[in-house]
Every structure is written in structure tokens, then in C-alpha cells.
Design a protein around this motif. Structure first.
Motif, PDB file in Angstrom:
ATOM      1  N   ALA A  40      58.402 -29.276  83.165  1.00 27.52           N
ATOM      2  CA  ALA A  40      59.829 -29.582  83.298  1.00 27.52           C
ATOM      3  C   ALA A  40      60.547 -28.443  84.023  1.00 27.52           C
ATOM      4  N   GLU A  41      60.217 -27.209  83.662  1.00 31.95           N
ATOM      5  CA  GLU A  41      60.837 -26.064  84.325  1.00 31.95           C
ATOM      6  C   GLU A  41      60.429 -26.009  85.790  1.00 31.95           C
ATOM      7  N   MET A  42      59.138 -26.269  86.035  1.00 28.97           N
ATOM      8  CA  MET A  42      58.655 -26.223  87.411  1.00 28.97           C
ATOM      9  C   MET A  42      59.284 -27.320  88.256  1.00 28.97           C
ATOM     10  N   LYS A  43      59.429 -28.523  87.675  1.00 26.69           N
ATOM     11  CA  LYS A  43      60.059 -29.621  88.401  1.00 26.69           C
ATOM     12  C   LYS A  43      61.518 -29.300  88.704  1.00 26.69           C
ATOM     13  N   ALA A  44      62.224 -28.707  87.734  1.00 28.15           N
ATOM     14  CA  ALA A  44      63.620 -28.327  87.954  1.00 28.15           C
ATOM     15  C   ALA A  44      63.724 -27.270  89.050  1.00 28.15           C
ATOM     16  N   LYS A  45      62.803 -26.316  89.018  1.00 28.41           N
ATOM     17  CA  LYS A  45      62.808 -25.259  90.017  1.00 28.41           C
ATOM     18  C   LYS A  45      62.523 -25.833  91.403  1.00 28.41           C
ATOM     19  N   ILE A  46      61.570 -26.749  91.487  1.00 27.01           N
ATOM     20  CA  ILE A  46      61.241 -27.382  92.766  1.00 27.01           C
ATOM     21  C   ILE A  46      62.426 -28.191  93.283  1.00 27.01           C
ATOM     22  N   ALA A  47      63.094 -28.925  92.384  1.00 26.79           N
ATOM     23  CA  ALA A  47      64.257 -29.718  92.776  1.00 26.79           C
ATOM     24  C   ALA A  47      65.379 -28.810  93.290  1.00 26.79           C
ATOM     25  N   GLN A  48      65.580 -27.683  92.610  1.00 27.79           N
ATOM     26  CA  GLN A  48      66.620 -26.751  93.037  1.00 27.79           C
ATOM     27  C   GLN A  48      66.283 -26.165  94.411  1.00 27.79           C
ATOM     28  N   GLU A  49      65.025 -25.811  94.624  1.00 24.63           N
ATOM     29  CA  GLU A  49      64.619 -25.281  95.924  1.00 24.63           C
ATOM     30  C   GLU A  49      64.796 -26.315  97.025  1.00 24.63           C
ATOM     31  N   GLN A  50      64.511 -27.579  96.696  1.00 28.98           N
ATOM     32  CA  GLN A  50      64.701 -28.636  97.683  1.00 28.98           C
ATOM     33  C   GLN A  50      66.176 -28.796  98.036  1.00 28.98           C
ATOM     34  N   GLN A  51      67.048 -28.705  97.013  1.00 28.01           N
ATOM     35  CA  GLN A  51      68.483 -28.808  97.268  1.00 28.01           C
ATOM     36  C   GLN A  51      68.965 -27.646  98.133  1.00 28.01           C
ATOM     37  N   GLU A  52      68.480 -26.442  97.856  1.00 27.98           N
ATOM     38  CA  GLU A  52      68.864 -25.282  98.649  1.00 27.98           C
ATOM     39  C   GLU A  52      68.395 -25.436 100.088  1.00 27.98           C
ATOM     40  N   LYS A  53      67.171 -25.937 100.255  1.00 26.10           N
ATOM     41  CA  LYS A  53      66.636 -26.151 101.600  1.00 26.10           C
ATOM     42  C   LYS A  53      67.453 -27.201 102.336  1.00 26.10           C
ATOM     43  N   GLN A  54      67.846 -28.258 101.619  1.00 22.45           N
ATOM     44  CA  GLN A  54      68.665 -29.298 102.217  1.00 22.45           C
ATOM     45  C   GLN A  54      70.014 -28.727 102.652  1.00 22.45           C
ATOM     46  N   ARG A  56      70.682 -25.596 103.451  1.00 27.64           N
ATOM     47  CA  ARG A  56      70.455 -24.749 104.629  1.00 27.64           C
ATOM     48  C   ARG A  56      70.268 -25.602 105.879  1.00 27.64           C
ATOM     49  N   ASP A  57      69.485 -26.675 105.748  1.00 27.11           N
ATOM     50  CA  ASP A  57      69.244 -27.559 106.886  1.00 27.11           C
ATOM     51  C   ASP A  57      70.549 -28.207 107.372  1.00 27.11           C
ATOM     52  N   GLN A  58      71.402 -28.611 106.429  1.00 24.39           N
ATOM     53  CA  GLN A  58      72.685 -29.205 106.799  1.00 24.39           C
ATOM     54  C   GLN A  58      73.570 -28.191 107.512  1.00 24.39           C
ATOM     55  N   ALA A  59      73.568 -26.941 107.028  1.00 28.18           N
ATOM     56  CA  ALA A  59      74.372 -25.902 107.672  1.00 28.18           C
ATOM     57  C   ALA A  59      73.877 -25.659 109.099  1.00 28.18           C
TER      58      ALA A  59
END
Length: 178
Positions: A40-54, A56-59
């Protein structure tokens, strides 16, 4: 007995003892059975990293779009300058102006010279040369993007009014003889 190759390497290196290795293997087996792992922690961390990457990509995408729009606007302004510049300006009158801290001199006819001095025409940068444009067009271009208009005498004419006249306090004698 060690079930994992990594545990065997850690034992050989002396980083863990047999009891610690046994405890870790039991804990791993327990997590496997009960499902109480850190997934659960790893999935949350992966989701957060994906959001951050998204984000950055949008910027980056926004920045690319802004650069593209700026290029398109510059191209449109250059096209407007080429379409609306006044031709047949060659003449005997000399008009001097400042462009990037350098005094530039152009030879123009008297009609263009009078219009420039009056402020109904402006001087605009046209690649490596200069173009003479009507004031309304120059105002539209300047509202979209600044930096193309070099000389605009109508602004100077509007700035000095009778109230701001620096020589208003001096009286001119009526009987002055030359």
C-alpha cells in the motif's frame, strides 16, 4: 539454513547474524501469508511519483506551447510589416534615429520625413533594414508584442504639453530685433 542468496551474502559479509536472518525470513513469510506487506505504501509512493511526473510534463508542455505561440506571433508581426510597409521612400532628406545605442541614418523623401516628424508614421525593424509603417498599425503591433517599433514620434509629441513646457516661465520680448 538460509533460504535467500542475499541473506547468505549478508551472513558472509558479517552484516547480519543467523538470528537476524532467521527473523527476516520469518517476517517475509508472515507478510506473504497475511498480505501485510508495504504494498500500500509502495503503491501510494508510485502514484505520487506519477503525479509529480505528470505535473512536470505539463509544465514542460506549457513552456513549449508558450514558445511556439511567441514564434507564431513574431512571424505574424513580420508578415504585417512586410505587407504594410511604405515603398518608394528613397529621397534626399536625411532622417537619423537611435537603434540599439547606435545612430542610424536613412535617406527618405520629404513627404515621409514630414510624416515621421509629425508622428503619423513610425520606424519599425524589418529584419536587417527598416520599414516605415502607419501609426495605427504600429500601435496594434506594439500591443501584441513590443520590440519591433524603433521610432514613434507621436509619443514625444503627446508628452510635451503647454503645462509641462520647460520654457513657459521665460517671457519672449515683442520688440526683439535680429
Amino acid at each position: 539454513m538460509v533460504k535467500n542468496a542475499l541473506q547468505a551474502q549478508l551472513l558472509k559479509a558479517g552484516l547480519v547474524d543467523k538470528q537476524k536472518a532467521k527473523k527476516l525470513s520469518k517476517q517475509a513469510a508472515h507478510e506473504k501469508r497475511t498480505g501485510d506487506s508495504n504494498e500500500a505504501e509502495m503503491k501510494a509512493k508510485i502514484a505520487q511519483e506519477q503525479q509529480e511526473k505528470q505535473a512536470r510534463d505539463q509544465a514542460i508542455e506549457q513552456e513549449k506551447k508558450a514558445l511556439l505561440q511567441e514564434k507564431e506571433l513574431k512571424a505574424a508581426i513580420v508578415q504585417m510589416i512586410n505587407q504594410h510597409k511604405i515603398g518608394q521612400t528613397d529621397g534626399d532628406s536625411v532622417y537619423q534615429f537611435i537603434d540599439q545605442n547606435k545612430i542610424k541614418k536613412v535617406y527618405i523623401n520629404q513627404q515621409i520625413y514630414n510624416a515621421l516628424v509629425a508622428g503619423s508614421l513610425v520606424v519599425a525593424k524589418d529584419n536587417d533594414s527598416y520599414a516605415f509603417l502607419p501609426k495605427p498599425l504600429a500601435d496594434r503591433m506594439n500591443s501584441k508584442m513590443e520590440g519591433f517599433i524603433i521610432v514613434n514620434n507621436s509619443e514625444k509629441n503627446e508628452q510635451i504639453t503647454e503645462e509641462e513646457d520647460p520654457y513657459a516661465a521665460y517671457v519672449i520680448p515683442d520688440d526683439l530685433m535680429w
